[in-house]
Motif scaffolding. Structure first.
Motif, mmCIF file in Angstrom:
data_model
loop_
_atom_site.group_PDB
_atom_site.id
_atom_site.type_symbol
_atom_site.label_atom_id
_atom_site.label_comp_id
_atom_site.label_asym_id
_atom_site.label_seq_id
_atom_site.Cartn_x
_atom_site.Cartn_y
_atom_site.Cartn_z
ATOM 1 N N GLU A 86 -2.337 37.274 43.095
ATOM 2 C CA GLU A 86 -2.877 37.199 41.123
ATOM 3 C C GLU A 86 -2.190 36.671 40.052
ATOM 4 O O GLU A 86 -2.584 36.832 38.815
ATOM 5 C CB GLU A 86 -2.698 39.471 41.362
ATOM 6 N N ALA A 87 -0.840 36.364 39.787
ATOM 7 C CA ALA A 87 -0.437 35.690 38.539
ATOM 8 C C ALA A 87 -0.785 34.699 38.696
ATOM 9 O O ALA A 87 -0.749 34.479 37.281
ATOM 10 C CB ALA A 87 0.633 35.341 39.331
ATOM 11 N N ALA A 88 -1.283 34.114 39.207
ATOM 12 C CA ALA A 88 -2.074 32.666 39.040
ATOM 13 C C ALA A 88 -3.449 32.729 38.022
ATOM 14 O O ALA A 88 -3.661 31.790 37.955
ATOM 15 C CB ALA A 88 -2.881 31.966 40.044
ATOM 16 N N CYS A 89 -4.198 33.786 37.804
ATOM 17 C CA CYS A 89 -4.710 33.775 37.045
ATOM 18 C C CYS A 89 -4.668 35.187 36.063
ATOM 19 O O CYS A 89 -5.530 35.138 35.046
ATOM 20 C CB CYS A 89 -6.321 35.347 37.844
ATOM 21 N N LEU A 90 -3.531 34.653 35.473
ATOM 22 C CA LEU A 90 -2.456 35.824 33.805
ATOM 23 C C LEU A 90 -3.437 35.015 32.801
ATOM 24 O O LEU A 90 -3.494 33.395 32.940
ATOM 25 C CB LEU A 90 -1.666 35.442 34.204
ATOM 26 N N SER A 91 -3.798 35.461 31.813
ATOM 27 C CA SER A 91 -4.590 34.830 31.161
ATOM 28 C C SER A 91 -4.465 33.275 30.216
ATOM 29 O O SER A 91 -5.522 32.499 29.555
ATOM 30 C CB SER A 91 -5.490 36.320 29.691
ATOM 31 N N ASP A 92 -3.110 33.407 29.990
ATOM 32 C CA ASP A 92 -2.067 32.014 29.461
ATOM 33 C C ASP A 92 -2.321 31.637 29.834
ATOM 34 O O ASP A 92 -2.086 29.980 29.667
ATOM 35 C CB ASP A 92 -1.464 33.008 28.536
ATOM 36 N N ILE A 93 -2.386 30.656 31.641
ATOM 37 C CA ILE A 93 -3.045 29.914 32.174
ATOM 38 C C ILE A 93 -3.482 29.441 32.033
ATOM 39 O O ILE A 93 -4.581 29.286 32.238
ATOM 40 C CB ILE A 93 -2.745 30.330 33.053
ATOM 41 N N ASP A 94 -3.320 27.672 32.018
ATOM 42 C CA ASP A 94 -3.728 26.550 31.595
ATOM 43 C C ASP A 94 -3.781 25.571 33.389
ATOM 44 O O ASP A 94 -5.320 24.679 33.410
ATOM 45 C CB ASP A 94 -3.948 25.590 31.045
ATOM 46 N N MET A 95 -2.818 25.836 34.167
ATOM 47 C CA MET A 95 -2.904 24.639 35.308
ATOM 48 C C MET A 95 -2.030 26.184 35.859
ATOM 49 O O MET A 95 -1.018 26.573 35.493
ATOM 50 C CB MET A 95 -2.198 23.787 35.215
ATOM 51 N N VAL A 96 -2.031 25.599 37.517
ATOM 52 C CA VAL A 96 -1.744 26.826 38.588
ATOM 53 C C VAL A 96 -1.479 25.104 39.348
ATOM 54 O O VAL A 96 -1.962 24.123 40.016
ATOM 55 C CB VAL A 96 -2.032 27.285 38.613
ATOM 56 N N LEU A 97 0.383 24.794 39.840
ATOM 57 C CA LEU A 97 0.067 24.117 40.776
ATOM 58 C C LEU A 97 0.585 25.116 41.593
ATOM 59 O O LEU A 97 1.788 25.689 41.814
ATOM 60 C CB LEU A 97 1.926 23.502 40.694
ATOM 61 N N ILE A 98 -0.340 24.571 42.727
ATOM 62 C CA ILE A 98 -0.175 25.253 44.339
ATOM 63 C C ILE A 98 1.115 24.023 45.182
ATOM 64 O O ILE A 98 0.706 23.189 45.452
ATOM 65 C CB ILE A 98 -0.730 25.549 45.226
ATOM 66 N N ALA A 99 2.085 24.640 45.144
ATOM 67 C CA ALA A 99 4.012 24.133 45.302
ATOM 68 C C ALA A 99 3.900 24.990 47.062
ATOM 69 O O ALA A 99 4.835 24.951 47.652
ATOM 70 C CB ALA A 99 4.786 24.018 45.030
ATOM 71 N N ILE A 100 3.021 26.143 47.292
ATOM 72 C CA ILE A 100 3.454 26.759 48.251
ATOM 73 C C ILE A 100 2.735 26.099 49.621
ATOM 74 O O ILE A 100 2.388 25.592 49.581
ATOM 75 C CB ILE A 100 2.708 28.001 48.334
ATOM 76 N N VAL A 101 3.807 26.033 50.540
ATOM 77 C CA VAL A 101 3.279 25.201 51.524
ATOM 78 C C VAL A 101 2.580 26.571 52.889
ATOM 79 O O VAL A 101 3.016 27.425 53.360
ATOM 80 C CB VAL A 101 4.761 24.814 52.894
ATOM 81 N N GLY A 102 1.742 25.611 53.124
ATOM 82 C CA GLY A 102 0.662 26.339 54.379
ATOM 83 C C GLY A 102 -0.374 27.303 54.030
ATOM 84 O O GLY A 102 -0.680 26.822 53.286
ATOM 85 N N TYR A 103 -0.542 27.374 55.490
ATOM 86 C CA TYR A 103 -1.983 28.775 54.960
ATOM 87 C C TYR A 103 -1.857 29.641 53.999
ATOM 88 O O TYR A 103 -2.739 30.057 53.069
ATOM 89 C CB TYR A 103 -1.799 29.301 56.213
ATOM 90 N N ALA A 104 -0.613 29.904 53.305
ATOM 91 C CA ALA A 104 -0.215 30.579 52.628
ATOM 92 C C ALA A 104 -0.519 30.577 50.642
ATOM 93 O O ALA A 104 -0.787 30.612 49.764
ATOM 94 C CB ALA A 104 1.603 30.895 52.561
#
Ligand code: NDP
Length: 384
Positions: A86-104
């Motif tokens: 959900e935190a990836a969807c906050l309105s002020d965000i322009d870009m999300v770095l997905i640096a989680i490992v694996g299926y998660a």
């Protein structure tokens, strides 16, 4: 205008390096969200320094300690895996770095794309599991997926100003890992510590084992297929032990472009975060005279059977790459816990993907159930 960044997995190897890049470019980037799985201590230190609007800790038991440390700074603290997405969807965000490992990393990527956020993708597993679904979703939502993986960043950089239809082939380079040139017999007895010693790159544990077993290169082949819309026969792997050519594109006229640099993940991370700009950096520069001999060799598909399995999974398509990924995650974990040998990993993975019910056009829920089913099957093989 500053770019507002969410880093999912800020406490990992990629996340820490991304914060280092951001720190060096205060005029270009602002940190909005940081997340971790359980490492509350580092998450708190990062948040005190970078002052994001929100932090999320996936492990709910760590909520109180993080909240006590950060709430007084006006930072919103959340907990739970769903909140990471959900935190990836906050309105002020322009870009999300997905640096989680694996299926998660899968569901946060889906959520971020649905929210229309551009993605800097380190989590290759997302495209391995559900490449077709993710790339279609990105197109529908007008979202750019910018690769962070050094090989894919290299291809992406070589493609600037080029037309994808003019590509004949790409070559993904592989260092060969710590066991390059070794026999199957040798691999049978390698230890966890030996497998975690990579000659050129310092990375998280899971990707380091994947590099040693060459599953990492197999996952990257699948990732490249979806990122660049190539057919499997347009993707080749070449072992290049010096790791300074990060990958190459061969065009229809026979011309080749390569992207080079020292093995330092901060460069592709910075390129992805800043894209479409290219920012200055003070990273150490490459010197040709330090590398008088660049060498190349074919991978050994028999000894490093994981690479063969990945090509086969890609050819079979549907939910099979998802099963490959799940079986690999279970096998890597078991190896790291000293429960199986290094050479047991491809055996377990092959058995598991051969047992899984084939779905030709999987939905998101099919991917979720394939992942769960494969984990159960692989764990059963490991126990017997
Ligand atoms: P690490 O293991 O170092 O870090 C993983 C990060 O993900 C940590 O922040 C961890 O939190 C978080 N995390 C783990 N599990 C969960 C979960 N279930 N829910 C939420 N967060 C979770 O991995 P790397 O940084 O090495 O790799 C990250 C991704 O980038 C991988 O997909 C890898 O393949 C890819 N990649 C990595 C490269 C590298 O150089 N490291 C190079 C190219 C690609 P915590 O710290 O609390 O456990």
């Amino acid at each position: 205008m500053k770019k507002h960044i969410a880093i999912l997995g800020s406490t990992g190897s990629i996340g820490v390096q991304a914060l280092n890049v951001i720190e060096n470019h205060p005029d270009h980037f602002e940190v909005e969200v940081l997340t971790a799985n359980w490492n509350s201590e580092l998450l708190i230190r990062q948040a005190v320094k970078h002052r994001p609007k929100a932090v999320v800790i996936a492990d709910k038991e760590k909520y109180q300690v993080v909240s006590d440390a950060l709430s007084y700074l006006g930072i919103t603290v959340m907990a739970g895996e769903e909140q990471v997405a959900e935190a990836a969807c906050l309105s002020d965000i322009d870009m999300v770095l997905i640096a989680i490992v694996g299926y998660a990393g899968l569901l946060p990527s889906v959520k971020a794309i649905q929210a229309g956020k551009d993605i800097a993708l380190a989590n290759k597993e997302t495209l391995v599991i559900a490449g077709e679904l993710i790339t279609c979703m990105a197109q529908e939502n007008n979202v750019s997926i910018i690769p962070v993986d050094s090989e894919h960043s290299a291809i992406f950089q070589c493609m600037a100003g080029e037309d994808m239809s003019r590509v004949e082939k790409i070559y993904l380079t592989a260092s060969g890992g710590p066991f390059r040139g070794k026999s199957l017999e040798f691999l049978r007895n390698v230890t966890r510590r030996e497998a975690l010693t990579h000659p050129n790159w310092s990375m998280g544990e899971k990707i380091t084992i994947d590099s040693a077993s060459m599953m990492n290169k197999g996952l990257e082949v699948i990732e490249a297929r979806w990122l660049f819309g190539l057919s499997p026969d347009q993707i080749d792997v070449i072992v290049h032990p010096q790791s300074v050519i990060h990958s190459m594109v061969q065009f229809v006229d026979g011309s080749m472009k390569a992207q080079m640099g020292l093995p330092d993940m901060k460069l592709p991370i910075q390129y992805a975060l800043a894209w479409p700009e290219r920012l200055k950096s003070s990273f150490r520069r490459f010197s040709f005279t330090d590398y008088p001999n660049l060498s190349f060799e074919k991978p050994d598909y028999e000894v490093f059977r994981n690479l063969t399995l990945a090509f086969e999974a890609l050819a079979r398509g549907g939910n099979i790459p998802c099963a490959l990924n799940a079986a690999n995650e279970v096998a890597v974990k078991a190896f790291l816990q000293n429960r199986i040998r290094f050479t047991d990993m491809p055996v377990m993975i092959e058995k598991a993907i051969n047992r899984i019910h084939f779905i030709s056009e999987p939905s998101l829920s099919d991917y979720i159930s394939t992942d769960q089913e494969t984990r159960i099957i692989t764990s059963e093989f490991i126990q017997t």
